[in-house]
Design an enzyme around this catalytic site. Structure first.
Site, PDB file in Angstrom:
ATOM      1  N   HIS A 271       0.806  -1.225   0.000  1.00 28.98           N
ATOM      2  CA  HIS A 271       0.000   0.000   0.000  1.00 28.98           C
ATOM      3  C   HIS A 271       0.843   1.281   0.000  1.00 28.98           C
ATOM      4  O   HIS A 271       0.300   2.373  -0.030  1.00 28.98           O
ATOM      5  CB  HIS A 271      -0.927   0.024   1.218  1.00 28.98           C
ATOM      6  CG  HIS A 271      -0.204   0.281   2.507  1.00 28.98           C
ATOM      7  ND1 HIS A 271       0.477  -0.704   3.179  1.00 28.98           N
ATOM      8  CD2 HIS A 271      -0.042   1.411   3.221  1.00 28.98           C
ATOM      9  CE1 HIS A 271       1.030  -0.182   4.264  1.00 28.98           C
ATOM     10  NE2 HIS A 271       0.734   1.097   4.318  1.00 28.98           N
TER      11      HIS A 271
HETATM   12  C1  UD1 Z   1      -1.866   5.207   6.161  1.00 29.29           C
HETATM   13  C2  UD1 Z   1      -0.514   5.676   6.709  1.00 29.29           C
HETATM   14  C3  UD1 Z   1       0.508   4.559   6.536  1.00 29.29           C
HETATM   15  C4  UD1 Z   1       0.022   3.266   7.163  1.00 29.29           C
HETATM   16  C5  UD1 Z   1      -1.333   2.914   6.582  1.00 29.29           C
HETATM   17  C6  UD1 Z   1      -1.898   1.656   7.210  1.00 29.29           C
HETATM   18  C7  UD1 Z   1      -0.039   8.092   6.489  1.00 29.29           C
HETATM   19  C8  UD1 Z   1       0.765   9.096   5.787  1.00 29.29           C
HETATM   20  N1  UD1 Z   1      -0.013   6.839   5.972  1.00 29.29           N
HETATM   21  O1  UD1 Z   1      -1.679   4.988   4.787  1.00 29.29           O
HETATM   22  O2  UD1 Z   1       1.710   4.950   7.165  1.00 29.29           O
HETATM   23  O3  UD1 Z   1       0.943   2.240   6.874  1.00 29.29           O
HETATM   24  O4  UD1 Z   1      -2.245   4.016   6.822  1.00 29.29           O
HETATM   25  O5  UD1 Z   1      -3.002   1.212   6.520  1.00 29.29           O
HETATM   26  O6  UD1 Z   1      -0.678   8.402   7.472  1.00 29.29           O
HETATM   27  N2  UD1 Z   1      -8.990   4.967   2.051  1.00 29.29           N
HETATM   28  C9  UD1 Z   1     -10.223   4.362   2.045  1.00 29.29           C
HETATM   29  N3  UD1 Z   1     -10.821   4.087   3.240  1.00 29.29           N
HETATM   30  C10 UD1 Z   1     -10.231   4.397   4.434  1.00 29.29           C
HETATM   31  C11 UD1 Z   1      -8.976   5.020   4.424  1.00 29.29           C
HETATM   32  C12 UD1 Z   1      -8.370   5.290   3.225  1.00 29.29           C
HETATM   33  O7  UD1 Z   1     -10.774   4.069   0.999  1.00 29.29           O
HETATM   34  O8  UD1 Z   1     -10.834   4.080   5.488  1.00 29.29           O
HETATM   35  C13 UD1 Z   1      -8.343   5.236   0.761  1.00 29.29           C
HETATM   36  C14 UD1 Z   1      -8.607   6.639   0.256  1.00 29.29           C
HETATM   37  O9  UD1 Z   1      -8.633   6.612  -1.123  1.00 29.29           O
HETATM   38  C15 UD1 Z   1      -7.379   7.379   0.720  1.00 29.29           C
HETATM   39  C16 UD1 Z   1      -6.303   6.319   0.570  1.00 29.29           C
HETATM   40  O10 UD1 Z   1      -6.943   5.101   0.912  1.00 29.29           O
HETATM   41  O11 UD1 Z   1      -7.137   8.535  -0.002  1.00 29.29           O
HETATM   42  C17 UD1 Z   1      -5.109   6.514   1.455  1.00 29.29           C
HETATM   43  O12 UD1 Z   1      -5.519   6.605   2.813  1.00 29.29           O
HETATM   44  P1  UD1 Z   1      -4.605   7.380   3.865  1.00 29.29           P
HETATM   45  O13 UD1 Z   1      -5.196   7.277   5.219  1.00 29.29           O
HETATM   46  O14 UD1 Z   1      -4.293   8.732   3.364  1.00 29.29           O
HETATM   47  O15 UD1 Z   1      -3.224   6.587   3.804  1.00 29.29           O
HETATM   48  P2  UD1 Z   1      -2.934   5.012   3.802  1.00 29.29           P
HETATM   49  O16 UD1 Z   1      -2.450   4.646   2.447  1.00 29.29           O
HETATM   50  O17 UD1 Z   1      -4.069   4.236   4.384  1.00 29.29           O
END
Ligand code: UD1
Length: 372
Positions: A206
């Site tokens: 991811h």
């Molecule tokens: C985040 C953390 C990462 C951690 C990971 C664990 C940061 C910078 N990154 O990354 O260090 O390893 O969590 O999973 O904080 N999304 C959904 N549903 C959700 C959450 C996210 O669909 O409940 C999708 C959205 O499109 C979003 C993308 O995932 O834009 C990224 O989510 P985000 O929380 O920004 O970062 P992660 O990649 O989950």
């Protein structure tokens, strides 16, 4: 009565904070308040993980959601500040390195509320990782820094952080692992996936560096398809990765290669698959640690790791930047668990002892520096 307020936002935060919250649950002198920023909001990333961990229901849900780094961090900063002003905690606890961690630490620091950081001192020295920025800046803001490995402690010392602020308590993520290993084994999640224990490669990817670049993602998909010609591959897909795969047609290529593509899993189901895996391919930080603690071979698709103890004392191997090496991964029998000092299932209790002593030393009354 003193108030400790925990800010959690994303899946790994829940796993790291749970053992500390549990260890302080019976303390009559401490009120524990939980603030969930909502960085992770999908049931599979949030509710199911919280449920599996027996995590207390959050007192506040801030609903920050997704966005650019600035949007997510900025919204969290504003919302956490409001929660801190309302709840007036004596101490704030943050964990890990996600955007919620840094935003919460910054909000608390500006209100002159002392902060404790679970999992301090990890350094990849790779400033292209958002997590590295979050780690370094968070550690600068904290009074109490909990480390899980000698390297983490040394990093903080080298950065000039006083020894009295560093508390080497061990790995709370491994506390959660040990607590739920039995139930996870019994869940036998591999059955519903249709694979046999010890025979398959479990994949999680991811990191932006792997999945946000179309060319690199396509190379990874090709290598996974090649791997699947030799061994069963099970891939629970993070929403970030799922969106990129869908946009590029990679999802169809993976399915066409016979890879078992699943949605994100709850904590117990994922741990159940991890326990049964013959090898794990990942770019997660926590999984490098869990596989080491379980003696399961781990291949990390990154050029560096902020968790070098998993390379020197554990089962982790860095694959570097070239995805083609993925195709050569093969399952192997689990070896002995890594013997890493203080990865013993009791780190949360040690951290709780430090926190209880710290808040009992604090004077009474509000410590906020702004008018409410
Ligand atoms: C985040 C953390 C990462 C951690 C990971 C664990 C940061 C910078 N990154 O990354 O260090 O390893 O969590 O999973 O904080 N999304 C959904 N549903 C959700 C959450 C996210 O669909 O409940 C999708 C959205 O499109 C979003 C993308 O995932 O834009 C990224 O989510 P985000 O929380 O920004 O970062 P992660 O990649 O989950």
């Amino acid at each position: 009565m003193k108030t400790i307020l925990y800010v959690v936002g994303a899946r790994p935060n829940f796993v790291k904070a749970a053992p500390v919250i549990q260890a302080l649950a019976g303390d009559q002198d401490i009120r524990q308040v939980i603030v969930h920023t909502g960085q992770h909001y999908d049931p599979a990333l949030s509710d199911e993980v919280l449920h599996d961990l027996g995590f207390p229901l959050p007192d506040r849900f801030l609903g920050v959601g997704s966005g650019t780094h600035a949007e997510q961090t900025g919204k969290t900063l504003i919302a956490v500040e409001r929660a801190l002003i309302d709840d007036r905690p004596d101490l704030v606890v943050v964990s890990g390195d996600v955007n919620a961690t840094l935003a919460a630490a910054l909000a608390a620091a500006k209100l002159c509320i002392p902060i404790a950081h679970i999992e301090s001192g990890l350094r990849s020295r790779d400033w292209s990782m958002p997590e590295e920025i979050n780690r370094v800046l968070t550690d600068r803001l904290c009074e109490i820094l909990f480390t899980h490995s000698p390297e983490a402690r040394d990093n903080l010392t080298l950065e000039g952080i006083e020894a009295t602020r560093i508390h080497h308590v061990g790995n709370t993520m491994i506390d959660s692992l040990r607590r739920f290993e039995g139930p996870a084994r019994m869940a036998e999640a591999w059955r519903s996936v249709g694979v046999e224990p010890g025979t398959f490669v479990l994949v999680t990817l991811h990191r932006p560096s792997n999945v946000d670049d179309d060319e690199r993602l396509a190379a990874i998909v090709s290598a996974l398809a090649e791997l699947a010609r030799s061994v069963p591959v099970v891939f629970p897909i993070h929403p970030r990765t799922a969106a990129r795969l869908e946009a590029s047609g990679g999802d169809e290529r993976l399915a066409g290669a016979g890879i078992q593509c699943l949605g994100p899993l709850g904590y117990l189901d994922f741990l159940s698959l991890e326990l049964a895996a013959g090898a794990v391919l990942t770019d997660s930080g926590g999984i490098q640690e869990e596989t080491s603690a379980l003696g399961i071979a781990c291949y990390t698709l990154r050029a560096n790791t902020e968790r070098p103890v998993t390379l020197t004392s554990g089962t982790n191997r860095l694959l570097g930047d070239d995805p083609t090496s993925i195709a050569a991964i093969r399952p192997s029998p689990a070896g002995p668990p890594a013997r890493i000092p203080l990865w013993d299932g009791h780190a949360g209790e040690r951290a709780a002892t430090v926190l209880a002593a710290a808040v009992s030393e604090l004077g009474t009354g509000a410590r906020l520096s702004v008018p409410t």
